[in-house]
Design an enzyme around this catalytic site. Structure first.
Site, PDB file in Angstrom:
ATOM      1  N   SER A 103       0.847  -1.182   0.000  1.00 39.45           N
ATOM      2  CA  SER A 103       0.000   0.000   0.000  1.00 39.45           C
ATOM      3  C   SER A 103       0.886   1.236   0.000  1.00 39.45           C
ATOM      4  O   SER A 103       2.042   1.186   0.446  1.00 39.45           O
ATOM      5  CB  SER A 103      -0.894   0.006   1.250  1.00 39.45           C
ATOM      6  OG  SER A 103      -1.530   1.251   1.424  1.00 39.45           O
ATOM      7  N   TYR A 139      -1.705  -0.638  10.315  1.00 36.03           N
ATOM      8  CA  TYR A 139      -1.848  -0.962   8.898  1.00 36.03           C
ATOM      9  C   TYR A 139      -0.576  -0.591   8.139  1.00 36.03           C
ATOM     10  O   TYR A 139      -0.056  -1.388   7.334  1.00 36.03           O
ATOM     11  CB  TYR A 139      -3.047  -0.214   8.316  1.00 36.03           C
ATOM     12  CG  TYR A 139      -3.275  -0.462   6.848  1.00 36.03           C
ATOM     13  CD1 TYR A 139      -3.841  -1.650   6.404  1.00 36.03           C
ATOM     14  CD2 TYR A 139      -2.914   0.492   5.889  1.00 36.03           C
ATOM     15  CE1 TYR A 139      -4.045  -1.888   5.051  1.00 36.03           C
ATOM     16  CE2 TYR A 139      -3.124   0.274   4.541  1.00 36.03           C
ATOM     17  CZ  TYR A 139      -3.688  -0.916   4.126  1.00 36.03           C
ATOM     18  OH  TYR A 139      -3.887  -1.153   2.785  1.00 36.03           O
TER      19      TYR A 139
END
Length: 253
Positions: free
Chosen positions: A140, A153
């Site tokens: 990501s 995350y």
């Protein structure tokens, strides 16, 4: 037919980026193994691929269950002998902030990090047997730059990038390339979860965030699938150990 006669396995392959990747790989000639915990959705993807003349099969798994992942890897070896493409796509946004329960910590680590690590390990022999394989991870942009809202995350996705570099070096003698895709905002069913807001606020937050993207919009799952196809195929035969941002220019700022 960039993946003709190849076998590809995609985790979280029943929706979003995984579904788009499964359909794209099948269109290019691969037999696609769709791994997902949603049996109905996985079978729907498989049926769609078959209806369009492709080849696919579903494997139902909660990726937190390592025994199930190991059985899937064993089945791949038994049925196909080799695996040409492993697309470790599974991941969730997880809980925000720092005040996390142990269960929230464990869930995100198990899904975003542990499952990818162990499945790759379980499939190592099948990847070696391909005599030229590609392993793709979904990272990501939050693994490349900081996220003030979801440190855990970012931690898991940044770890994927480091893992990719290490595995690329470890697997190079066996002709296994290892790379990652770092998507920015992607228009998938899971996108609203990233905005950490009440349902009535999400659309406004999305508009405000998309306005900051240089290209002015989120990506579509098919655009991520095209990059995955590049990494899966011989078009990227000399590319390994890299992370490719697919983010409309966000990390260029």
């Amino acid at each position: 037919m960039l993946l003709e006669n190849k076998v590809a396995l995609i985790t979280a392959g029943a929706s979003g980026m995984g579904k788009a990747g499964a359909e794209r790989f099948a269109k290019e000639g691969a037999h696609v193994i769709v791994v997902d915990r949603d049996e109905a959705a996985a079978n729907e993807v498989v049926n769609t691929i078959r209806d369009n003349g492709g080849s696919a099969a579903a494997a139902i798994a909660d990726v937190r269950d390592l025994d199930t992942l190991k059985r899937i890897a064993e089945q791949v070896e038994e049925e196909h002998g080799a695996l040409h493409v492993l697309y470790n796509n599974v991941g969730i946004p997880g809980a925000a902030g720092l005040d996390l329960t142990e269960e929230e910590w464990d869930t995100l680590i198990e899904i975003n990090a542990r499952s990818n690590f162990y499945l790759t390990n379980y499939l190592t022999n099948a990847l070696k047997a391909a005599d030229g394989a590609s392993v793709i991870f979904t990272s990501s942009t939050s693994g490349l730059v900081g996220s003030p809202y979801s440190p855990l995350y970012s931690f898991t996705k940044g770890g994927i990038i480091a893992l990719v570099r290490s595995l690329a070096l470890a697997f190079a003698p066996d002709k296994i390339r290892v790379n990652a895709i770092a998507p920015g905002s992607v228009e998938t069913p899971g996108l609203p979860a990233f905005f950490r807001a009440a349902p009535e606020e999400i659309e406004e937050r999305k508009k405000a965030f998309f306005a900051q993207i240089p290209l002015g919009r989120p990506s579509q799952p098919e655009e991520i699938a095209n990059v995955a196809l590049f990494l899966a195929s011989e078009m990227s035969s000399y590319v390994t150990g890299t992370t490719l941002p697919v983010d409309g220019g966000m990390t260029a700022k």
